[in-house]
Design a protein around this motif. Structure first.
Motif, PDB file in Angstrom:
ATOM      1  N   CYS A 171       0.559  69.792  60.876  1.00 13.91           N
ATOM      2  CA  CYS A 171       0.990  68.393  60.949  1.00 13.91           C
ATOM      3  C   CYS A 171       1.532  67.911  59.609  1.00 13.91           C
ATOM      4  CB  CYS A 171      -0.178  67.513  61.397  1.00 13.91           C
ATOM      5  SG  CYS A 171      -0.646  67.719  63.126  1.00 13.91           S
ATOM      6  N   PHE A 172       0.889  68.330  58.521  1.00 11.76           N
ATOM      7  CA  PHE A 172       1.349  67.933  57.193  1.00 11.76           C
ATOM      8  C   PHE A 172       2.720  68.523  56.894  1.00 11.76           C
ATOM      9  CE2 PHE A 172       1.697  68.900  52.637  1.00 11.76           C
ATOM     10  CZ  PHE A 172       1.596  67.615  52.115  1.00 11.76           C
ATOM     11  N   ARG A 173       2.919  69.787  57.250  1.00  9.60           N
ATOM     12  CA  ARG A 173       4.202  70.435  56.969  1.00  9.60           C
ATOM     13  C   ARG A 173       5.295  70.002  57.944  1.00  9.60           C
ATOM     14  NH1 ARG A 173       3.127  76.618  54.860  1.00  9.60           N
ATOM     15  NH2 ARG A 173       1.393  76.122  53.455  1.00  9.60           N
ATOM     16  N   ALA A 174       4.905  69.410  59.064  1.00  9.84           N
ATOM     17  CA  ALA A 174       5.880  68.917  60.045  1.00  9.84           C
ATOM     18  C   ALA A 174       6.159  67.436  59.827  1.00  9.84           C
ATOM     19  CB  ALA A 174       5.387  69.174  61.456  1.00  9.84           C
ATOM     20  N   LYS A 175       6.230  67.028  58.584  1.00 10.26           N
ATOM     21  CA  LYS A 175       6.599  65.658  58.197  1.00 10.26           C
ATOM     22  C   LYS A 175       5.595  64.609  58.670  1.00 10.26           C
ATOM     23  CE  LYS A 175      10.310  67.778  56.876  1.00 10.26           C
ATOM     24  NZ  LYS A 175      10.416  68.260  55.492  1.00 10.26           N
ATOM     25  N   GLY A 176       4.328  65.008  58.780  1.00 13.45           N
ATOM     26  CA  GLY A 176       3.289  64.036  59.056  1.00 13.45           C
ATOM     27  C   GLY A 176       3.168  63.597  60.498  1.00 13.45           C
ATOM     28  N   ILE A 177       3.519  64.458  61.452  1.00 16.87           N
ATOM     29  CA  ILE A 177       3.339  64.083  62.853  1.00 16.87           C
ATOM     30  C   ILE A 177       1.857  64.124  63.200  1.00 16.87           C
ATOM     31  CG2 ILE A 177       5.613  64.965  63.463  1.00 16.87           C
ATOM     32  CD1 ILE A 177       4.271  67.415  64.658  1.00 16.87           C
ATOM     33  N   THR A 178       1.496  63.495  64.298  1.00 16.11           N
ATOM     34  CA  THR A 178       0.097  63.446  64.700  1.00 16.11           C
ATOM     35  C   THR A 178      -0.309  64.743  65.395  1.00 16.11           C
ATOM     36  OG1 THR A 178       0.622  62.460  66.852  1.00 16.11           O
ATOM     37  CG2 THR A 178       0.279  60.953  64.978  1.00 16.11           C
ATOM     38  N   ASP A 179      -1.618  64.922  65.542  1.00 19.45           N
ATOM     39  CA  ASP A 179      -2.136  66.118  66.207  1.00 19.45           C
ATOM     40  C   ASP A 179      -1.679  66.173  67.656  1.00 19.45           C
ATOM     41  OD1 ASP A 179      -4.596  67.417  67.867  1.00 19.45           O
ATOM     42  OD2 ASP A 179      -4.375  68.398  65.908  1.00 19.45           O
ATOM     43  N   ARG A 180      -1.648  65.030  68.301  1.00 17.50           N
ATOM     44  CA  ARG A 180      -1.209  64.981  69.694  1.00 17.50           C
ATOM     45  C   ARG A 180       0.267  65.358  69.813  1.00 17.50           C
ATOM     46  NH1 ARG A 180      -2.003  59.696  73.665  1.00 17.50           N
ATOM     47  NH2 ARG A 180      -1.149  60.659  75.585  1.00 17.50           N
ATOM     48  N   GLN A 181       1.091  64.853  68.920  1.00 17.50           N
ATOM     49  CA  GLN A 181       2.512  65.215  68.939  1.00 17.50           C
ATOM     50  C   GLN A 181       2.696  66.706  68.688  1.00 17.50           C
ATOM     51  OE1 GLN A 181       3.815  62.476  65.894  1.00 17.50           O
ATOM     52  NE2 GLN A 181       4.724  61.074  67.384  1.00 17.50           N
ATOM     53  N   LEU A 182       1.909  67.262  67.771  1.00 17.38           N
ATOM     54  CA  LEU A 182       2.009  68.693  67.485  1.00 17.38           C
ATOM     55  C   LEU A 182       1.708  69.520  68.734  1.00 17.38           C
ATOM     56  CD1 LEU A 182       2.296  71.078  65.492  1.00 17.38           C
ATOM     57  CD2 LEU A 182      -0.151  70.828  65.019  1.00 17.38           C
ATOM     58  N   ARG A 183       0.645  69.167  69.456  1.00 19.62           N
ATOM     59  CA  ARG A 183       0.291  69.922  70.658  1.00 19.62           C
ATOM     60  C   ARG A 183       1.403  69.832  71.704  1.00 19.62           C
ATOM     61  NH1 ARG A 183      -5.214  71.168  70.741  1.00 19.62           N
ATOM     62  NH2 ARG A 183      -6.427  70.150  69.089  1.00 19.62           N
ATOM     63  N   ARG A 184       2.007  68.663  71.825  1.00 20.70           N
ATOM     64  CA  ARG A 184       3.072  68.505  72.804  1.00 20.70           C
ATOM     65  C   ARG A 184       4.291  69.361  72.440  1.00 20.70           C
ATOM     66  NH1 ARG A 184       3.308  63.443  72.660  1.00 20.70           N
ATOM     67  NH2 ARG A 184       5.186  63.105  71.391  1.00 20.70           N
ATOM     68  N   HIS A 185       4.635  69.405  71.157  1.00 18.08           N
ATOM     69  CA  HIS A 185       5.790  70.221  70.747  1.00 18.08           C
ATOM     70  C   HIS A 185       5.487  71.710  70.850  1.00 18.08           C
ATOM     71  CE1 HIS A 185       8.158  66.826  69.621  1.00 18.08           C
ATOM     72  NE2 HIS A 185       7.311  66.411  68.693  1.00 18.08           N
ATOM     73  N   LEU A 186       4.254  72.109  70.618  1.00 14.80           N
ATOM     74  CA  LEU A 186       3.895  73.518  70.793  1.00 14.80           C
ATOM     75  C   LEU A 186       4.005  73.927  72.262  1.00 14.80           C
ATOM     76  CD1 LEU A 186       0.831  73.900  68.388  1.00 14.80           C
ATOM     77  CD2 LEU A 186       3.170  74.693  68.028  1.00 14.80           C
ATOM     78  N   GLU A 187       3.642  73.019  73.159  1.00 16.87           N
ATOM     79  CA  GLU A 187       3.805  73.310  74.585  1.00 16.87           C
ATOM     80  C   GLU A 187       5.287  73.452  74.939  1.00 16.87           C
ATOM     81  OE1 GLU A 187       1.882  70.221  76.716  1.00 16.87           O
ATOM     82  OE2 GLU A 187      -0.158  70.833  76.151  1.00 16.87           O
ATOM     83  N   THR A 188       6.128  72.607  74.334  1.00 15.05           N
ATOM     84  CA  THR A 188       7.573  72.709  74.581  1.00 15.05           C
ATOM     85  C   THR A 188       8.124  74.041  74.085  1.00 15.05           C
ATOM     86  OG1 THR A 188       7.831  70.305  74.392  1.00 15.05           O
ATOM     87  CG2 THR A 188       9.814  71.640  74.119  1.00 15.05           C
ATOM     88  N   LEU A 189       7.721  74.445  72.892  1.00 12.62           N
ATOM     89  CA  LEU A 189       8.192  75.720  72.341  1.00 12.62           C
ATOM     90  C   LEU A 189       7.720  76.902  73.182  1.00 12.62           C
ATOM     91  CD1 LEU A 189       7.653  75.056  68.525  1.00 12.62           C
ATOM     92  CD2 LEU A 189       9.801  74.996  69.794  1.00 12.62           C
ATOM     93  N   GLU A 190       6.532  76.775  73.742  1.00 11.18           N
ATOM     94  CA  GLU A 190       6.030  77.846  74.605  1.00 11.18           C
ATOM     95  C   GLU A 190       6.775  77.859  75.932  1.00 11.18           C
ATOM     96  OE1 GLU A 190       1.692  79.716  75.908  1.00 11.18           O
ATOM     97  OE2 GLU A 190       1.860  77.593  75.362  1.00 11.18           O
ATOM     98  N   ASP A 191       7.136  76.696  76.445  1.00  8.18           N
ATOM     99  CA  ASP A 191       7.862  76.633  77.717  1.00  8.18           C
ATOM    100  C   ASP A 191       9.263  77.223  77.600  1.00  8.18           C
ATOM    101  OD1 ASP A 191       5.682  75.435  78.899  1.00  8.18           O
ATOM    102  OD2 ASP A 191       6.426  73.384  78.606  1.00  8.18           O
TER     103      ASP A 191
END
Length: 393
Positions: free
Chosen positions: A102-122
């Motif tokens: 989250c810190f290296r991704a420009k300070g996004i939240t934990d919830r946003q990180l999980r959502r983007h990881l799901e997108t990358l996996e999809d």
């Protein structure tokens, strides 16, 4: 003390102590399980992903997450501090915690990180190497990391060559689209000076909105150029076929109507200086060498790169000059230098020079200077366009 060499199973040890690290930790990401790919620098890969994000089904925030994941790969040289290319021997499983990502991704939240990881996996760019409790951690042996539970970037690196090639195509399309937009603007201004019908006027008004769209494609731009040329040809040029000795039709444009509209003068009107014998400057002599239909066909057959944009051979000198100026804008050649070259050498030589520049456009920093040097030195232009008389005897 004597030690008898034996395996752990021979010593009747527990089975969990006897298996190697691959089977002892089911699902762990290791170098041995990674696909083969060509070494690539993570900055180059990230730039390609950013350029081809729409084709990959990614939003800008997901690209930022990919940047954070790539930054966790062990690619930095400990001695020089520079980034080394990612190779198949690089462990591609990221075991950094969510807080770090989250810190290296420009300070996004934990919830946003999980959502983007799901997108990358999809979309098939990452896979998860989950441990039994869902935690991410490395597997070490002799002080070295030999595997890890976490986020595996193997699918992304396996497609790295494909993504880089796709990004280069998008960059080429963007460069071509910039040239086509300039050509459309020039043709639109020309059409606005003509007396066109209501349908054509509405089309000219809609072009501005089309050019403002970020989704405008090269195919759409080419279709607009084709329609604009049709408007100019229908309004401003009446062509008539002239039969030649070898039964080849040459079209000669007649522009009397356009000239009359431009000057807005009646035929019986005379100027204020009518009847006076004023001395005028003699205009600069221009290149007036004629070209036969056969030599024009041979010329167009040699212009392999220009034919990709203009597959049809020009019907007249006016049509050929239009192609020269349009293609010159796409190559970013200065219009004054281009006009000077046409006046001194002719549009045939100018087209040959433009074809040479198009063949080496990736290596030419200044197309205008290169065009002028080609006309001055005659390099690659030593073959004249005058047909051999003996071949027509």
């Amino acid at each position: 003390m004597y030690h008898h060499p034996a395996t752990a199973l021979e010593a009747e040890a527990q089975s969990i102590c006897a298996v190697d690290e691959h089977t002892a930790f089911d699902g762990v990401g290791t170098v041995a399980q990674q696909p083969h790919f060509c070494p690539v620098r993570r900055r180059d890969l990230l730039a390609a992903v950013n350029t081809a994000a729409k084709d990959l089904g990614l939003r800008p925030a997901s690209v930022v997450v990919i940047d954070a994941l790539l930054s966790c790969l062990p690619c930095k040289d400990p001695k020089t501090g520079t980034d080394s290319p990612i190779t198949p021997l690089t462990l591609l499983t990221v075991y950094a915690a969510n807080a770090t990502l989250c810190f290296r991704a420009k300070g996004i939240t934990d919830r946003q990180l999980r959502r983007h990881l799901e997108t990358l996996e999809d979309v098939g760019l990452i896979t998860r190497k989950d441990s039994a409790n869902g935690k991410r951690f490395p597997i070490q042996r002799s002080g070295k990391v030999i595997g890890a539970f976490g986020i595996d970037l193997s699918p992304l690196l396996a497609r790295s060559a494909e993504i880089i090639h796709l990004a280069q195509r998008r960059r080429d399309d963007a460069a071509e689209l910039r040239g086509l937009r300039s050509c459309i603007q020039s043709l639109r201004i020309t059409c606005l000076d003509l007396d066109v019908d209501t349908e054509a006027t509405n089309f000219l008004d809609s072009i501005r909105n089309i050019l403002r769209r970020a989704t405008t494609t090269v195919i759409e731009a080419r279709a607009i150029i084709s329609k604009l040329k049709g408007i100019i040809a229908a309004t401003c040029a009446v062509t008539s076929p002239v039969q030649t000795s070898n039964e080849t039709e040459i079209y000669i444009p007649v522009k009397a109507s356009c000239v009359a509209q431009k000057h807005n003068a009646e035929p019986h009107e005379t100027s204020a200086t009518d009847g006076q014998n004023d001395r005028h400057k003699e205009p600069t002599k221009s290149y007036t060498k004629k070209i036969t239909p056969q030599s024009l066909t041979n010329l167009w057959h040699r212009l392999t790169h220009i034919r990709n944009f203009y597959p049809d051979m020009p019907r007249s000198d006016h049509h050929a000059l239009q192609i020269v100026y349009e293609f010159g804008k796409m190559l970013r050649i200065d219009p004054d230098i281009l006009a000077s070259g046409i006046a001194s050498k002719g549009w045939q030589v100018a087209l040959e020079a433009q074809n040479e520049i198009a063949a080496r456009v990736a290596t030419i920093a200044d197309p205008t200077s290169y065009f002028g040097r080609l006309l001055r030195t005659g390099n690659r232009l030593s073959q004249t366009f005058i047909p051999d008389v003996r071949s027509y005897a």
